[in-house]
Design a protein around this motif. Structure first.
Motif, PDB file in Angstrom:
ATOM      1  N   ARG A   1      33.868  36.700  29.557  1.00 58.89           N
ATOM      2  CA  ARG A   1      34.717  37.718  30.189  1.00 58.89           C
ATOM      3  C   ARG A   1      33.908  38.945  30.513  1.00 58.89           C
ATOM      4  O   ARG A   1      34.049  39.538  31.571  1.00 58.89           O
ATOM      5  CB  ARG A   1      35.833  38.121  29.238  1.00 58.89           C
ATOM      6  CG  ARG A   1      37.056  37.333  29.453  1.00 58.89           C
ATOM      7  CD  ARG A   1      38.215  38.056  28.821  1.00 58.89           C
ATOM      8  NE  ARG A   1      39.299  37.111  28.718  1.00 58.89           N
ATOM      9  CZ  ARG A   1      40.503  37.416  28.270  1.00 58.89           C
ATOM     10  NH1 ARG A   1      40.743  38.642  27.871  1.00 58.89           N
ATOM     11  NH2 ARG A   1      41.430  36.514  28.213  1.00 58.89           N
TER      12      ARG A   1
ATOM     13  N   GLU B   1      44.258  30.956  34.613  1.00 58.06           N
ATOM     14  CA  GLU B   1      45.183  31.207  35.718  1.00 58.06           C
ATOM     15  C   GLU B   1      44.444  31.629  36.983  1.00 58.06           C
ATOM     16  O   GLU B   1      44.845  31.284  38.088  1.00 58.06           O
ATOM     17  CB  GLU B   1      46.164  32.333  35.336  1.00 58.06           C
ATOM     18  CG  GLU B   1      46.968  32.087  34.094  1.00 58.06           C
ATOM     19  CD  GLU B   1      48.140  31.163  34.341  1.00 58.06           C
ATOM     20  OE1 GLU B   1      48.300  30.706  35.483  1.00 58.06           O
ATOM     21  OE2 GLU B   1      48.883  30.902  33.370  1.00 58.06           O
ATOM     22  N   ALA B   2      43.371  32.404  36.798  1.00 57.29           N
ATOM     23  CA  ALA B   2      42.726  32.994  37.969  1.00 57.29           C
ATOM     24  C   ALA B   2      41.854  31.988  38.720  1.00 57.29           C
ATOM     25  O   ALA B   2      41.659  32.135  39.922  1.00 57.29           O
ATOM     26  CB  ALA B   2      41.879  34.194  37.551  1.00 57.29           C
TER      27      ALA B   2
ATOM     28  N   THR C   1      35.840  43.849  25.818  1.00 59.74           N
ATOM     29  CA  THR C   1      36.241  42.501  25.447  1.00 59.74           C
ATOM     30  C   THR C   1      35.204  41.915  24.498  1.00 59.74           C
ATOM     31  O   THR C   1      34.032  42.284  24.540  1.00 59.74           O
ATOM     32  CB  THR C   1      36.396  41.614  26.683  1.00 59.74           C
ATOM     33  OG1 THR C   1      36.632  40.288  26.243  1.00 59.74           O
ATOM     34  CG2 THR C   1      35.150  41.621  27.527  1.00 59.74           C
TER      35      THR C   1
ATOM     36  N   GLY D   1      37.824  28.428  30.946  1.00 57.03           N
ATOM     37  CA  GLY D   1      39.172  28.796  30.535  1.00 57.03           C
ATOM     38  C   GLY D   1      39.806  27.951  29.450  1.00 57.03           C
ATOM     39  O   GLY D   1      40.233  28.477  28.435  1.00 57.03           O
TER      40      GLY D   1
ATOM     41  N   ASP E   1      41.269  30.891  27.563  1.00 61.07           N
ATOM     42  CA  ASP E   1      41.149  32.219  28.109  1.00 61.07           C
ATOM     43  C   ASP E   1      42.184  32.242  29.218  1.00 61.07           C
ATOM     44  O   ASP E   1      41.946  31.775  30.323  1.00 61.07           O
ATOM     45  CB  ASP E   1      39.734  32.443  28.655  1.00 61.07           C
ATOM     46  CG  ASP E   1      39.493  33.891  28.957  1.00 61.07           C
ATOM     47  OD1 ASP E   1      40.437  34.531  29.439  1.00 61.07           O
ATOM     48  OD2 ASP E   1      38.387  34.375  28.712  1.00 61.07           O
ATOM     49  N   ARG E   2      43.337  32.732  28.901  1.00 58.07           N
ATOM     50  CA  ARG E   2      44.469  32.589  29.802  1.00 58.07           C
ATOM     51  C   ARG E   2      44.175  33.180  31.177  1.00 58.07           C
ATOM     52  O   ARG E   2      44.518  32.607  32.209  1.00 58.07           O
ATOM     53  CB  ARG E   2      45.690  33.262  29.173  1.00 58.07           C
ATOM     54  CG  ARG E   2      46.985  33.114  29.918  1.00 58.07           C
ATOM     55  CD  ARG E   2      47.499  31.699  29.828  1.00 58.07           C
ATOM     56  NE  ARG E   2      48.651  31.505  30.698  1.00 58.07           N
ATOM     57  CZ  ARG E   2      49.907  31.456  30.265  1.00 58.07           C
ATOM     58  NH1 ARG E   2      50.158  31.567  28.982  1.00 58.07           N
ATOM     59  NH2 ARG E   2      50.887  31.283  31.105  1.00 58.07           N
ATOM     60  N   ILE E   3      43.513  34.328  31.181  1.00 57.98           N
ATOM     61  CA  ILE E   3      43.243  34.980  32.470  1.00 57.98           C
ATOM     62  C   ILE E   3      42.373  34.074  33.338  1.00 57.98           C
ATOM     63  O   ILE E   3      42.651  33.842  34.513  1.00 57.98           O
ATOM     64  CB  ILE E   3      42.556  36.332  32.244  1.00 57.98           C
ATOM     65  CG1 ILE E   3      43.491  37.257  31.472  1.00 57.98           C
ATOM     66  CG2 ILE E   3      42.163  36.944  33.563  1.00 57.98           C
ATOM     67  CD1 ILE E   3      42.872  38.576  31.120  1.00 57.98           C
TER      68      ILE E   3
END
Lengths: 299, 551, 168, 102, 135
Positions: free
Chosen positions: C30, A58-59, C25, A110, A53-55
């Motif tokens: 998420r 990174e976050a 999503t 992630g 989960d790239r976001i």
């Protein structure tokens, strides 16, 4: 404007903590260590796993750093030397530090890797354990100060430190502070031997550098919070106020770092059970004792 | 240039960074730090920080010759290290498929330290290079398979939709050798998709359920095994080895995790490519040397085992002085091996003081010159044992972990921690003369195993100083004799047995029984239905040596 | 005043945007964390409206609560990673219509009602917390104690429903 | 005044999104998310009313606290029930629950 | 209470209004993000990441084919988590109470005592039912 001095002090503190941590973990005292390792990490590849989960990936580190920095913004270094003197500072420290958990859950989820995932959910469990006692203990501190502002909390300890006025609260707070910084023996999310790095396992290069910086800032912030809430903040004889704050904060940070060396990691099962069956009752007891003392003896 | 530089032309900033990187080398040690310590070297003291995962390392340190399986695992670990990265071979000739070692050193602390200096120079010079060769060997080649997120058994070569539920298949990595077990699966006819396709099917349909817009969770979960609390989750297989920091290197452990609980554990594998038994037969003169190379973690015990079996076959008996010297050597190794285990156990527990102190003592013991020095170390070991005994939280951490089912076949400290006095040393003349009594404790858990080993460290060091010698046991001359021989030795991990047939001065056939091969069966009972950390502690408390697991 | 409106608007839009992400999503985690950040943004809006105690409280409470929501999402939802991109909704049209209608009606009411003069200043944050405390202890004392009993009920209900007493 | 309107509009939008979610989702947990968003919208309105219409009446703030409590309790009970249902049926889908009953 | 003095009351020694303080905090968030972006840019400028086999597979002890782990994860502490959701709300009431405690004295202690006693009952109930353990 006390923004710049406080931020500089914070970064200096983080640097010293990084040096201390290196000293504690490798036995070598290297004053230039953090700079070198920062540069080395900057020059490393920073890998991103295949299906992350790239976001979140990174976050996570950014959020960790942000939450530690925000929490430090309300902690005074001296009378008036504070970035923002919020009227609800004591609560704000907590509110900002809760996002440490959010950051770790993000970094754990992630990369779609088993060790990281177990680590992330472990820290969420750890928070379910420590967060209530820590908040209750701060409530008892606020009772004495009649305010949630951190500066007034410090002022309320001019005569007697909270560590002596409410020792039970102090002990609970110290333990919770170590759990919050995931320092050993509460390093369940990163657990080097059990999870091969856990939530930080997939981070490399500059992302890892951000994580390590965030961790150092977090330790300083939490040590500063211990100083403000329990060790009388800037109060002390002879030395100027900022020096007292710095000395106390560093001493607390060094104590927290060193203590974990001599004990094995706590089991997750015990951690939760102890916080709930011992920590919460003790924190409640602390509130009642402080309540009675405030009515009878006074602050 | 190092073998894994970053692809860039050197500039002032890159040179600065490279110089910093050279000062901050972190090492991922293969097979593992415990093998490095057992071979008498300490990468930490040489200035290499020990990394827990290849992701945080910049140098792959190979200690000793590696069997093929571990070399392949090392190649994967190396491929997962971020550049700049390098390979440092200590006492290893063949490191393929890893790129040829950047620096090689002989097995020894001074050689290691000198090698680290050279490595630093190479890093400072060559961390950045305009043409960086790609590391691409068959061992790390993976192909992308496509699996259904809900049905892990559905594996396809091509992207598409799951025949069972119609979901999009998602890519996943598969090792090059692995074949998707679901490749030949029969295709289901896809039911016409509709908004409420499930409504007609209900819960009675079997797997032919094909409603795409909406699918039935009831069916998805019906066949899954249930956890102890009655909730059905999905299980994932997670490797915890062969190169896992908290466990002995080479132990190829696979946990099936249900959340953070081990639902199933699988460890019945030795190290691939290690110690083919045929290779061990041969001339009797060098048989003990060969057998002592079997287990890097306790070479003396196996040398002794071979010597005894050969003597037994040849019909000669060692004199009293040899017997005592052997006691000294074996007991020193026992103490060192237990300390080595203790250091690894400290690493698993996150008890860094223990990890460092036990490692230091183990190396000091290994390097010790004679019984006098061992006697001095005995005092320090006693001090260590007392500190460990009084460690806060340790009892809560270890108590009740790793208990064995009744009737489990165990030997060595594992058995003695469970109340059994099983110890082959009791039957030996030399030990009897020294007044040996085995350490026996009740408890049958990780805590009692720790205590037994702590007590045995002191006891062994005491035996060494009373035996008065620590020389390695003399190899009995084969002398062209023939016969059959049998021997037993109480190795640090338990009872090892050897039966061999000697013909004309050569070992033609033999049969070996090792404690770790037996204890490997205990991995399941100590780890299943336990939290991951508890399962790992239970397994580590068995002190397995995967090297001994010969096939 | 303008700064206040800008702040409120910015965080409000963030809250709305994260709220939209919750249902757009396919990754459950998420979704839960988007709700978390939506609630955080709502807390920041409270701050913008100078309700400091409530804002900070909201930022703190909702983070833990929504993170716990993420736990249950990951436990009970199939494909929590959202890798299969599957759609888990029904009666979409009607729901969209209802959502838009509800929002429009509320906006209409907000715009058409004359709210009278707005107070241009709120009490300071320290004063607010103090007065809120006095309110809770005195006038709203019953509400406060009722909340306690309600929490107790919820704890009992949740435990009784979720925990299977183990037979030993 | 402008901030009040901004807040009310945001509250309305959050409410609308929440309503859409609560109606369109098939899953207990997702439905709860919709409800949380609706309550969030309500809280924004409450705070706005307190701040701009009656900053001297602290019952407004108490009301926000009560809504927060309701949110938390709804979640606690909802997850408790969800766990029980999941244990019994292996699913927290609302549709399916309805269908299995008949 | 709604006087002008209230709104722009400086709650700190800095003499800035509350809104400016929040703006400062928000600025810190932005600055942190900016700092991290700078680091990322510097790191990128040094060299590009080389795409190679096995590099982007999660590290798992030298094994190459880990399964996807985004599956239904069994969180064993959900009993605690459920109690936490409800019990946590007590904070919302405790802080305003703590601030006025000395002002109100024993009455406040009694009221809060009753409130906490009620909650503690819930905790005890959960404990007795086995919510406070790994499930």
């Amino acid at each position: 404007m006390s923004f710049l001095p406080v931020v500089l002090a914070l970064l200096a503190g983080a640097y010293l903590v990084a040096v201390l941590e290196g000293w504690v973990s490798t036995g070598r005292f290297r004053p230039a260590g953090p700079i070198l390792s920062g540069l080395a990490l900057l020059g490393q590849e920073s890998l991103v796993p295949r299906t992350p989960d790239r976001i979140f990936f990174e976050a996570g580190p950014v959020l960790l750093l942000t939450s530690a920095l925000l929490a430090s913004a309300v902690l005074p270094l001296g009378p008036g030397v504070v970035i923002v003197d919020l009227a609800t500072g004591a609560l704000f420290v907590n509110a900002a530090l809760v996002y440490v958990m959010v950051a770790l859950v993000m970094s754990g989820w992630g990369p779609d890797a088993a060790y990281a995932m177990v680590g992330g959910f472990r820290f969420l469990g750890q928070l379910v354990g420590y967060s209530m006692p820590i908040v209750m203990v701060i409530a008892a501190v606020a009772m004495r100060a009649e305010s949630l502002a951190t500066t007034e909390v410090v002022e309320s300890q001019a005569a007697l430190w909270n560590a002596l006025y409410q020792p039970v609260g102090f002990v609970v707070f110290m333990a919770a502070a170590m759990a919050l910084c995931f320092l050993p023996p509460f390093d369940l999310p990163t657990a080097p031997g059990e999870l091969a790095g856990g939530v930080v396992a997939e981070y490399t290069g500059w992302r890892l550098a951000v994580l390590r910086l965030a961790r150092a800032v977090l330790v300083v912030t939490v040590a500063a919070a211990v100083t403000v809430f329990f060790l009388g903040g800037w109060h002390g004889p002879v030395l100027p106020p900022w020096a007292w704050s710095a000395v106390k904060t560093l001493a607390v940070a060094a104590g927290m770092l060193a203590a974990g060396r001599y004990v094995p990691r706590v089991r997750e099962e015990h951690l939760l059970a102890w916080w709930w069956k011992l920590g919460i009752p003790l924190a409640l007891l602390n509130i009642f004792v402080v309540g009675i003392m405030l009515v009878t003896v006074g602050g | 240039m190092i073998s894994g530089p970053r692809e860039a032309r050197p500039s002032w900033l890159r040179r600065l960074v490279a110089r910093a990187a050279a000062r901050e080398l972190a090492a991922f040690v293969v097979p593992g730090p415990e093998v490095a310590r057992a071979r008498g070297i300490d990468p930490g003291a040489a200035g290499l920080a020990i990394a827990d995962t290849p992701r945080h390392a910049s140098v792959l340190v190979v200690v000793g010759e590696l069997p093929e399986g571990l070399r392949r695992a090392a190649a994967v670990a190396y491929a997962q290290m971020p550049r700049p990265r390098a390979v440092f071979a200590v006492g290893a000739e063949n490191v393929s498929p890893l790129p040829g070692p950047d620096v090689s050193a002989a097995l020894g602390q001074e050689d290691l330290e000198e090698g680290v200096v050279r490595l630093r120079e190479m890093f400072a010079e060559g961390a950045f290079h305009p043409n960086a060769p790609e590391f691409d060997v068959p061992a790390i080649r993976s192909r992308t398979g496509y699996v259904c997120p809900m049905h892990p058994e559905v594996v396809r070569e091509e992207p598409g939709q799951c025949p069972r539920c119609g979901m999009d298949l998602v890519p996943r990595e598969a090792a090059a050798g692995e074949h998707g077990e679901g490749d030949g699966e029969r295709d289901h006819e896809e039911a016409p998709s509709g908004e409420h396709g499930h409504a007609e099917h209900g819960a009675h349909d079997d797997m032919d359920h094909g409603g795409m817009g909406f699918m039935s969770m009831v069916e998805m979960t019906r066949d899954l095994p249930r956890s102890s609390d009655g909730l059905q989750m999905e299980w994932v297989e997670v490797p915890f080895g062969p190169l896992f920091p908290g466990l002995p290197a080479g132990l190829a452990l696979t946990f099936t995790l249900d959340g953070d609980t081990v639902a199933e554990a699988e460890a019945e594998r030795g190290i691939e490519g290690w110690a083919p038994l045929e290779g061990l037969s041969g001339p009797a003169e060098t048989f003990a040397d060969r057998l002592s190379g079997l287990d890097p973690l306790s070479p003396v015990a196996y040398r002794l085992l071979a010597s005894r079996a050969l003597e037994n076959a040849a019909g000669v008996a060692p004199d009293e002085r040899t017997g005592l010297a052997r006691v000294g050597a074996l007991e020193r190794e026992r103490a060192a091996s237990h300390l080595n285990w203790l250091a690894g156990f400290g690493r698993l527990l996150g008890y860094s003081w223990l990890e460092e102190r036990a490692g230091e003592l183990q190396l000091a013991l290994l390097w010790s010159a004679g019984p006098e020095e061992v006697a001095r170390l005995a005092g320090e070991a006693g001090e260590l044992a007392r500190r460990v005994e009084w460690t806060p939280l340790l009892r809560r951490r270890l108590g009740g972990i790793g208990t064995l089912p009744a009737g489990a076949e165990a030997s060595g400290p594992v058995a003695r921690a469970g109340g059994s006095a099983a110890d082959a040393r009791r039957d030996e003349e030399a030990y009897r003369r020294l007044g040996f009594e085995p350490v026996v404790l009740r408890g049958n858990d990780a805590l009692s195993r720790l205590r037994v080993r702590l007590a045995e460290i002191e006891q062994s060091l005491d035996l060494v100083s009373r035996a008065g010698s620590v020389s390695t046991p003399v190899v009995a001359p084969g002398g062209g004799s023939s016969g059959t021989g049998a021997a037993t030795v109480e190795t640090p991990r338990g009872l090892a047995t050897l039966n061999l047939i000697l013909e004309g001065g050569a070992v033609v056939a033999f049969e070996i029984g090792t404690p770790s091969a037996r204890h490997l069966k205990l991995v399941k009972p100590v780890s299943e239905q336990r939290e991951v950390a508890d399962a790992l502690v239970g397994i580590a408390s068995l002190d397995l040596s995967p090297w001994e697991v010969v096939r | 005043m303008l700064l206040q409106a800008l702040f409120a608007g910015f965080f409000g839009m963030a809250a709305v945007w994260f709220g939209v992400v919750v249902f757009r999503t396919s990754s459950m985690v998420r979704s839960a964390l988007a709700l978390l950040f939506s609630m955080t943004a709502v807390g920041a809006m409270f701050l913008a409206m100078e309700a400091e105690f409530l804002g900070v409280l909201q930022i703190m409470m909702m983070a833990t609560e929504m993170a716990i929501m993420a736990i249950f999402m990951v436990m009970y939802m199939m494909d929590p990673g959202g890798l299969g991109q599957m759609d888990m909704s029904h009666q979409k049209r009607a729901a969209q219509a209802a959502g838009v209608l509800g929002a429009l009606v509320a906006i209409g009411v907000a715009l058409l009602t004359s709210w009278g003069p707005a107070a241009n200043a709120a009490p300071g944050a320290a004063e607010q917390t103090r007065l809120l405390g006095i309110e809770l202890m005195e006038r709203s004392m019953l509400i406060f104690e009722t909340a306690g009993v309600t929490i107790l009920t919820a704890m009992i209900a949740a435990t009784a429903a979720a925990i299977e007493r183990r037979r030993r | 005044m402008i901030t009040l309107l901004v807040a009310l509009i945001i509250g309305a939008l959050l409410f609308g999104i929440g309503l859409y979610g609560a109606l369109s989702q098939t899953n207990l947990v997702m439905i709860m998310m919709g409800v949380e968003l609706m309550l969030g919208g309500a809280m924004v309105n409450l705070v706005a009313f307190w701040r701009f219409l009656h900053p001297e009446v602290y019952a407004g703030q108490v009301f926000v606290l009560v809504v927060m409590t309701v949110m938390a309790l709804e979640m606690a009970v909802g997850f408790g029930v969800g766990t029980a249902r999941f244990r019994a049926r292996g699913s927290v889908e609302m549709e399916e629950a309805r269908e299995l009953k008949g | 209470m709604a006087g002008e003095a209230g709104g722009c009351r400086s709650s700190g020694v800095l003499g800035v209004s509350a809104l400016h303080q929040y703006a400062l905090l928000f600025g810190m968030v932005l600055a942190t993000v900016g700092f991290v972006l700078c680091l990322a840019v510097i790191a990128r400028s040094l060299a590009a990441t080389k795409e190679e086999g096995a590099k982007d597979v999660p590290a798992a002890s030298g094994e190459l084919s880990p399964e996807p782990v985004w599956v239904r994860y069994h969180v064993r502490y959900y009993g605690y988590a459920l109690l936490f959701l409800a019990f946590d709300m007590e904070m919302a009431y405790m802080y305003p109470w703590a601030v006025v405690y000395r002002e109100l004295g024993l009455v406040a202690l009694l009221e809060m005592g009753v409130f906490l006693a009620i909650l503690f009952l819930g905790l005890l109930y959960g404990w007795s039912q086995g919510a406070l353990r790994r499930q």
